[in-house]
Design an enzyme around this catalytic site. Structure first.
Site, PDB file in Angstrom:
ATOM      1  N   HIS A   2       0.862  -1.177   0.000  1.00  0.00           N
ATOM      2  CA  HIS A   2       0.000   0.000   0.000  1.00  0.00           C
ATOM      3  C   HIS A   2       0.896   1.224   0.000  1.00  0.00           C
ATOM      4  CE1 HIS A   2      -3.050   2.875   1.218  1.00  0.00           C
ATOM      5  NE2 HIS A   2      -3.981   1.949   1.146  1.00  0.00           N
ATOM      6  N   ARG A  50      -6.787  10.199   0.082  1.00  0.00           N
ATOM      7  CA  ARG A  50      -6.620  10.689  -1.297  1.00  0.00           C
ATOM      8  C   ARG A  50      -7.973  10.750  -2.002  1.00  0.00           C
ATOM      9  NH1 ARG A  50      -3.403   6.512  -3.483  1.00  0.00           N
ATOM     10  NH2 ARG A  50      -3.483   5.484  -1.458  1.00  0.00           N
TER      11      ARG A  50
END
Ligand code: FAD
Length: 650
Positions: free
Chosen positions: A255, A275
């Site tokens: 990740h 995000r």
């Protein structure tokens, strides 16, 4: 030898995360007497940690969404190596599974007009993640647990016993699948599981014709990881030891955004929702560097400028997505490259900023866990300053090779696998949010088919002989005799030291960027660790002894680590969660190839030190050709980037 308690069930589900609980509910609802067994406390599975949401094309936030779009995104994310039938079923059934959760009491965040809210995530064309703030996994597990309790209450009303048809054995660890006849030497029909109670150390056997593996992932083989202590690859190893193959184990997801500071919390996840909700990545020069890393295959879908990317949040139909929302493998590699080029943050990551993107009170409302996580663990106020983040080992795409429709494990009748332990669904890279939906879709399917199998001709129950049970007990007790100098071949080894060395090896030599010589070195180190792990010794007794538990987990971590290293060495291309510095491009010829890991010499010496031979053998098989109507969902120009020459021709 030891007298071991035995109980009879129809279906045993190993694991009480989202996949295990959904499987257990389904099996019980279809009439199977079902036992669930889990290593940790009931309700404390890894699923609880899931933050961002469940991906399902419900089209609540954008009416253009639908299962076909979700299917397309999933294949693009997985770089077309997904078991396409799984991706199809997943995209079609996910919305139903989310609505079903709601009827069982889940409380999702809502849109202004009262529908389930859906948020943006990397690689998803439309806002698609149903969520509960950034604590979605907690709500999912709470709801499934509540459903289990309601089924138990129903059983109590009918039978006077809450646990007559559905029972949870918590804090119990399975160390072997039992078979009839035992593997190797026969077809190895499933007969049940051998387990120990963590608190008392007591051994017991649950006999059943169907066993569903739902044990999650393998992250604890790596030093920097977002995964919890349970993720020692047990289900992967149990399947291998029963004679089932693992599929495409080279694909491990790093990740892009884990915490990098302070060292004690390095690896803890920073959810992609940051995000998705508008957070941006910057390097030490303040540049939004993701615009420099849009790969050709995605160029038409992502905004080339900051202006267009920022307009997309308000007007997604007329602008392209920001490149911060590229699939995870792309973002992780980009961060790695920035740090390597000397443009990283002070503690070896990059900056992830929401403080300049939205008002403080919106950050606190939409990302409450992240706000508290950084405040409490790093003394950083994310409403006022940027976070420092870097890649962390997060998820394994590889897993037990299963039939797409039934979740049946290949080669071992009666064995099923669902959730992160199963391979195929996500291809070479999973999209965020696609795990929670995978758990529900394939957990349900595994439960249904496990129940049907148990009620079928296997009604003549497989026998589980004492020899097998005694062998499993002897294996589990070995760490106690290692302390007394048995087996011979060297002094006893400390399981914690071995674990640390294993994690360092995988992190340094089979991590996010891979090289041939380093992976060969990793296989040598794994062979040496394997020999030493045979002498992993513990002091004391069987009552709650974490050193003993770790000594037993080491067998599993070493097996799956060898699978990852061997498959990664074999695949000479870069695709999704597998990046080779010496073969940096995706090679269309490899799209057709699945790598299978098998236990090489089941009757051989588990401490074999020859790195060339090891314990794992690899074989290749061709992937299933994608069904033409599904291929027709893509533009021809796009397919040319992925499919092998002969596939295009066909
Ligand atoms: P788990 O939930 O891990 O359950 C495994 C179970 O198996 C546990 O009960 C464990 O005790 C048991 N077990 C293991 N070994 C044994 C054994 N030997 N004997 C008995 N029991 C055993 N995915 C998304 O889709 N959306 C997200 O927002 C998201 N956020 C995430 C955030 C974090 C921090 C992390 C780490 C992951 C996230 N993921 C997310 C991924 C997702 O949470 C996992 O992939 C998923 O929860 C795995 O579920 P599972 O049911 O397969 O396994």
């Amino acid at each position: 030898m030891s007298v071991v308690d035995r109980q009879e069930w129809d279906v045993v589900v190993v694991g009480a995360g989202g996949a295990g609980l959904r499987a257990a509910i389904e099996a019980r609802e279809r009439g199977a007497r079902t036992a669930v067994i889990c290593k940790s406390l009931f309700g404390k599975a890894h699923t609880v940690m899931a933050e961002g949401g469940i991906a399902a094309a419900m089209a609540n936030a954008n009416e253009h969404d639908g299962w076909q779009v979700h299917f397309r995104d999933t294949l693009r994310g997985g770089k077309f190596l997904n078991q396409w039938r799984m991706a199809e079923l997943h995209a079609q059934e996910a919305p139903e599974r989310v609505w079903e959760l709601e009827t069982w009491g889940a409380l999702f965040d809502r849109t202004a007009d009262g529908r389930i809210a859906q948020r943006n995530f990397g690689g998803h064309e439309y806002p698609r993640l149903a969520h509960v703030g950034d604590r979605t996994g907690l709500e999912l597990i709470r709801t499934l647990q509540q459903k289990i309790v309601s089924l138990q209450q129903e059983d109590h009303r009918e039978t006077g016993d809450h646990e007559s048809r559905l029972k949870v054995f918590q804090e119990c660890t399975v160390t072997r699948i039992l078979q009839d006849p035992p593997f190797p030497g026969g077809a190895g029909r499933v007969g049940g599981v051998f387990a120990y109670e963590r608190e008392s150390g007591r051994f017991f056997v649950l006999q059943a014709p169907s066993v569903v593996l739902a044990t999650g992932g393998i992250g604890k083989s790596f030093k920097v990881t977002s995964n919890s202590w349970e993720y020692t690859g047990d289900g992967h190893a149990l399947a291998l030891l029963a004679g089932a193959p693992l599929l495409n184990m080279e694909f491990v997801q790093f990740h892009p955004t884990g915490m990098v500071w302070p060292p004690s919390v390095k690896g803890i996840l920073v959810t992609e929702s940051v995000r998705g909700d508008g957070g941006v990545l910057r390097n030490s020069e303040g540049r939004r560097f993701m615009f420099d890393y849009i790969p050709d295959v995605f160029r038409e879908k992502y905004a080339p400028t900051e202006e267009e990317a920022d307009r997309w949040y308000d007007d997604p139909d007329r602008n392209r997505r920001p490149p911060e929302l590229l699939p995870r493998d792309e973002v992780a590699r980009a961060i790695n490259a920035e740090v390597k080029a000397g443009r990283g943050s002070p503690h070896g990551g990059v900056f992830l900023d929401v403080s300049t993107r939205m008002p403080a009170e919106v950050v606190r409302r939409r990302l409450p866990s992240m706000y508290h996580q950084f405040k409490e663990l790093a003394d950083v106020d994310i409403t006022a300053e940027a976070m420092e983040v870097g890649p962390t080992c997060h998820y394994v795409m590889g897993g037990v090779a299963v039939d797409s429709d039934t979740a049946a494990a290949r080669g071992v009748p009666g064995l099923f696998a669902a959730g992160e332990v199963a391979g195929g669904m996500h291809g070479s890279n999973r999209l965020g949010g696609n795990s929670l939906s995978d758990l529900l879709v394939f957990g349900r399917r595994a439960g249904r088919h496990a129940a049907a199998y148990a009620a079928g001709p296997s009604a003549d129950r497989p026998a589980v002989d004492d020899v097998q049970v005694d062998a499993a007990a002897a294996e589990a007790l070995r760490p106690f005799s290692a302390e007394a100098g048995e087996p011979a071949g060297g002094p006893p080894e400390n399981p914690y030291t071995l674990h640390q060395e294993l994690q360092q090896t995988m992190n340094d030599l089979v991590g996010i960027i891979r090289r041939e010589a380093e992976m060969e070195q990793a296989l040598e180190r794994l062979a040496a660790l394997r020999a030493r792990a045979r002498r992993a010794g513990v002091e004391g007794h069987r009552q709650f002894n974490p050193g003993w538990h770790l000594a037993l987990d080491l067998r599993n971590m070493l097996l799956v680590s060898e699978c990852v290293a061997r498959a990664a060495l074999e695949r000479t291309e870069s695709r999704g969660g597998h990046t080779r510095e010496d073969h940096p491009a995706m090679d269309r010829a490899w799209r057709r190839i699945n790598l299978l890991c098998w236990l090489a010499d089941p009757a051989g010496d588990p401490a074999a030190t020859d790195p060339e031979r090891g314990r794992i053998a690899l074989s290749r098989e061709n992937t299933d050709p994608v069904r033409p109507d599904l291929l027709a969902l893509f533009e021809k120009e796009e397919l040319v980037k992925y499919l092998a020459e002969e596939e295009l021709y066909e």
